[in-house]
Design an enzyme around this catalytic site. Structure first.
Site, short mmCIF file in Angstrom:
data_model
loop_
_atom_site.label_atom_id
_atom_site.label_comp_id
_atom_site.label_asym_id
_atom_site.label_seq_id
_atom_site.Cartn_x
_atom_site.Cartn_y
_atom_site.Cartn_z
N ARG A 1 31.08 -10.11 9.71
CA ARG A 1 32.21 -10.74 9.16
C ARG A 1 33.40 -9.56 9.33
O ARG A 1 34.51 -9.94 9.52
CB ARG A 1 31.96 -10.96 7.93
CG ARG A 1 31.12 -12.19 7.56
CD ARG A 1 30.59 -12.35 6.26
NE ARG A 1 29.94 -13.77 6.21
CZ ARG A 1 29.38 -14.36 5.10
NH1 ARG A 1 29.18 -13.48 3.96
NH2 ARG A 1 29.01 -15.32 5.21
N GLN B 1 56.41 -20.71 11.21
CA GLN B 1 57.47 -21.00 10.49
C GLN B 1 58.60 -19.98 10.58
O GLN B 1 59.74 -20.86 10.71
CB GLN B 1 56.93 -21.06 8.96
CG GLN B 1 57.85 -21.84 8.07
CD GLN B 1 58.16 -23.13 8.39
OE1 GLN B 1 57.21 -23.98 8.98
NE2 GLN B 1 59.34 -23.80 8.44
N GLU C 1 31.09 -17.49 12.52
CA GLU C 1 30.25 -16.47 11.86
C GLU C 1 29.61 -15.50 12.95
O GLU C 1 29.24 -16.10 14.04
CB GLU C 1 28.99 -16.86 11.01
CG GLU C 1 29.42 -17.45 9.73
CD GLU C 1 29.45 -16.52 8.51
OE1 GLU C 1 29.46 -15.10 8.82
OE2 GLU C 1 29.72 -16.65 7.62
N GLY C 2 29.38 -14.36 12.97
CA GLY C 2 28.78 -13.52 13.84
C GLY C 2 28.66 -13.75 15.29
O GLY C 2 27.87 -13.93 15.96
#
Lengths: 248, 435
Positions: free
Chosen positions: B310, B403, B430-431
């Site tokens: 993470r 934007q 993840e991972g």
């Protein structure tokens, strides 16, 4: 052959320079500093000479305060074998730098002295020429190409009129121009190795050098802001506008 | 207190103005005026009588307090080496990755020459310990964050493509057994190291990396893997995978060679991170030896692995968010509308200020977690906080980047639309990346 390369710590070329409010100089607080780009090119050339077997040893030298060691470490990561740090805390004029470099040259006796054609902070473009004059050895400035053949070097110089090829006897001072080569990216393992390479610290007194009477900076100011341009619709209008300003 | 004095003064003036004496002596006009003035300006009175201040002690110089004793707990100043590495990476990212990013995004593939060039920098060497011939003398999650962020400043998809194999090397270096290291880690020193990737994410709804549906069933001579992994970087070209699967003793990572029977790959072109060639890894009765479980029986910590992965994604988001900030500032200063730069409009200026604040907070949370990891302290919670913030604010920054550029942000002429898509991935994947 030993190759000596001088490197200078300067404000990074990407930084937008800001003049201090009181005009006493350029603001260096928290500003990113790097090795002078022309010195990087000189360094790269020296390392290539070593890789080609022309040079046996590459020595980097810098003149500056404690922090200048960072640039020496970059030089070592580039591939210099060892480094010399001439510790000077004051501002160094080109003549003082040349005197110091002369002393280092005499101590190391290299076959070739490479450096950047100028540093991007003061843009003096003097140190190389002065060093060669003080040493009484040939100089080849603004090098765009360098070939070493035994005791001679062939240098293609980038001059205003085009390219000039000269041959100089070694040892000589060669200053690197922009197109001499494209410096490599430092390799991560080399960065790690750099911290184990030796850095010798000396003072001006150790080298028996005295500072040259320096220049005094009286004022630093930013370049004047450019006035807005105007748009013209026709050639006649353009000519009229130029005549109006007394330019044609 | 001031109000008390004023109140007291006004009360007194009121009583004075209304008193019979004042009425009788026809003094009420000036007195009322005094009341009006006093309530308008506040009650004025002479300063309080003060004590005599004498210098008791003669000081030669001003007494100042020392700076608090610096503690190593949260010092994020990079070391000289870290700063140099960061510098080199940023340069490489700016000069090599950024110009290649547009085409790589379109092609869903990173150019092989570019990956080779990145490898030449010695990325994988830094994951292999010196005694094995690599260049790593220490493990540092902070260094990993700085590296990943610096590369992502060029392009996040390409950064992931460069770092996916390094992630596998990191995992082998950190947890692998002696046999696993000599069999696999050494290959990362080759001139052409294997493409490799971590495979954790699964395609199910509400994917939780701690509740895996890919299974590793113990058999007589090893394990049998079954399941589907999605969003695996370099899926088609990878020779080596680290696959997360559920065992009866909890989740674990398995070393899987791509040529193993039962392994098949499907392209899975995604919204973002396209240069990383994301794909699906299908596992059907894949037999792996007992020695394929990373770290053998005990030396592997799954929760720590997830936290480090993470942080890796956070680092990528931090780097890319920096790229957005560096892109929109000059744009807003140069782009003119209504005769002046759009940065003169607060609606734009505030948005950019927020990008700066959010990006810095992402960086700090990420570095704090990494720095705790380096100190050997628990960092799972901090990594989770960083992940949440980087996912939310990363997406917000991607959106704001588009934007600020308005219509220009929407078209492919500018990179912000790609960054918007890339930053979206932080909340989803993840991972796929490991520090």
């Amino acid at each position: 052959m030993k190759v000596l390369v001088s490197v200078k710590r300067v404000v990074d070329y990407n930084v937008r320079i800001q003049v201090k409010g009181d005009g006493s100089g350029v603001n260096l607080d928290g500003v990113k500093m790097s090795m002078n780009p022309f010195d990087e090119i000189a360094m790269e050339e020296a390392v290539r000479l070593k890789e080609a077997g022309t040079a046996e040893e590459v020595i980097a030298v810098t003149i500056g305060g404690d922090k200048a060691e960072e640039q020496l470490r970059s030089a070592l990561a580039f591939g210099a074998d060892r480094a010399i740090h001439v510790k000077v805390n004051e501002e160094v004029s080109p003549l003082t730098a040349a005197r110091i470099l002369k002393a280092v040259f005499e101590k190391e006796q290299p076959g070739l002295f490479l450096m950047g054609k100028q540093a991007i902070d003061d843009d003096n473009n003097q140190t190389g020429q002065m060093t060669s004059a003080l040493l009484g050895i040939p100089q080849a400035t603004f090098a765009g190409e360098l070939k070493i053949d035994g005791n001679k070097a062939t240098v293609v110089r980038e001059v205003d009129a085009g390219l000039e090829t000269i041959e100089v006897d070694l040892p000589a001072v060669v200053t690197a121009d922009l197109r001499l080569n494209e410096p490599r990216y430092l390799k991560l393992p080399d960065i790690m190795k750099a911290k184990r390479k030796p850095v010798e610290t000396v003072s001006m007194a150790d080298l028996g050098v005295e500072a040259a009477p320096g220049l005094t900076v009286t004022k630093t100011s930013p370049p004047p802001a450019r006035a807005a341009g105007i748009k013209v619709k026709t050639v006649d209008e353009l000519v009229a506008a130029l005549k109006d300003k007394g330019l044609v | 207190m001031a109000r008390d004095i004023q109140g007291w003064g006004l009360a007194w003036l009121n009583r004075f103005a209304g008193s019979a004496v004042v009425q009788r002596m026809k003094l009420n006009k000036p007195a009322e005026k005094a009341l009006y003035q006093a309530s308008k300006t506040g009650f004025k009175t002479a300063g309080a009588a003060n004590r005599a201040f004498k210098s008791v002690q003669k000081l030669v110089k001003p007494a100042r307090l020392d700076k608090a004793r610096p503690r190593d707990l949260f010092d994020l100043t990079p070391t000289d080496e870290q700063a140099m590495i960061q510098d080199t990476m940023q340069r490489f990212a700016e000069e090599r990755l950024r110009p290649a990013a547009y085409d790589a995004d379109n092609a869903c593939e990173a150019p092989a020459a570019l990956l080779h060039e990145a490898n030449e920098l010695g990325l994988a060497m830094m994951a292999v310990p010196e005694e094995m011939g690599g260049a790593a003398t220490e493990y540092s999650a902070v260094s990993g964050v700085l590296q990943a962020a610096a590369l992502a400043q060029g392009d996040m998809g390409l950064a992931l493509a460069c770092l996916a194999p390094v992630s596998v090397a990191n995992a082998l270096s950190r947890w692998g057994t002696a046999e696993q290291q000599s069999a696999y880690l050494a290959s990362f020193l080759d001139e052409k190291p294997p493409a490799a990737a971590l495979a954790v994410t699964e395609p199910g709804a509400l994917f939780d990396p701690f509740v895996l549906s890919t299974t590793a069933t113990a058999s007589d001579d090893g394990f049998v893997l079954n399941g589907v992994k999605s969003l695996v970087p370099l899926a088609a070209s990878a020779e080596l995978f680290l696959v997360a699967a559920k065992t009866d003793k909890g989740p674990a990572l398995f070393i899987l060679e791509s040529s193993t029977q039962g392994v098949s790959i499907e392209a899975e072109p995604a919204m973002g991170l396209r240069a990383a060639s994301l794909g699906r890894l299908l596992l059907k009765d894949v037999k792996v030896p007992a020695a394929a479980i990373l770290g053998g029986k005990d030396s592997f910590d799954y929760a720590e692995m997830i936290a480090l992965s993470r942080l890796g994604l956070c680092a990528l988001a931090v780097g890319l968010a920096q790229a957005v900030l560096d892109y929109v500032i000059p744009y807003a200063n140069e782009r003119k509308a209504f005769g002046e730069p759009i940065s003169h409009r607060q609606a734009v200026a505030f948005m950019i200020a927020n990008i700066g604040i959010e990006q810095e907070s992402m960086r700090l949370l990420t570095l704090r977690a990494a720095s705790r990891a380096d100190q050997g302290k628990s960092f799972i919670r901090e990594a989770a906080l960083a992940r949440r913030l980087c996912a939310d604010k990363g997406m917000a920054i991607g959106n704001d980047g588009v934007q600020v550029l308005g219509g220009h942000g929407f078209v492919k002429e500018h990179p912000v639309e790609r960054w918007y898509r890339d930053l979206r991935a932080v909340g989803v994947i993840e991972g796929s990346m490991l520090l």
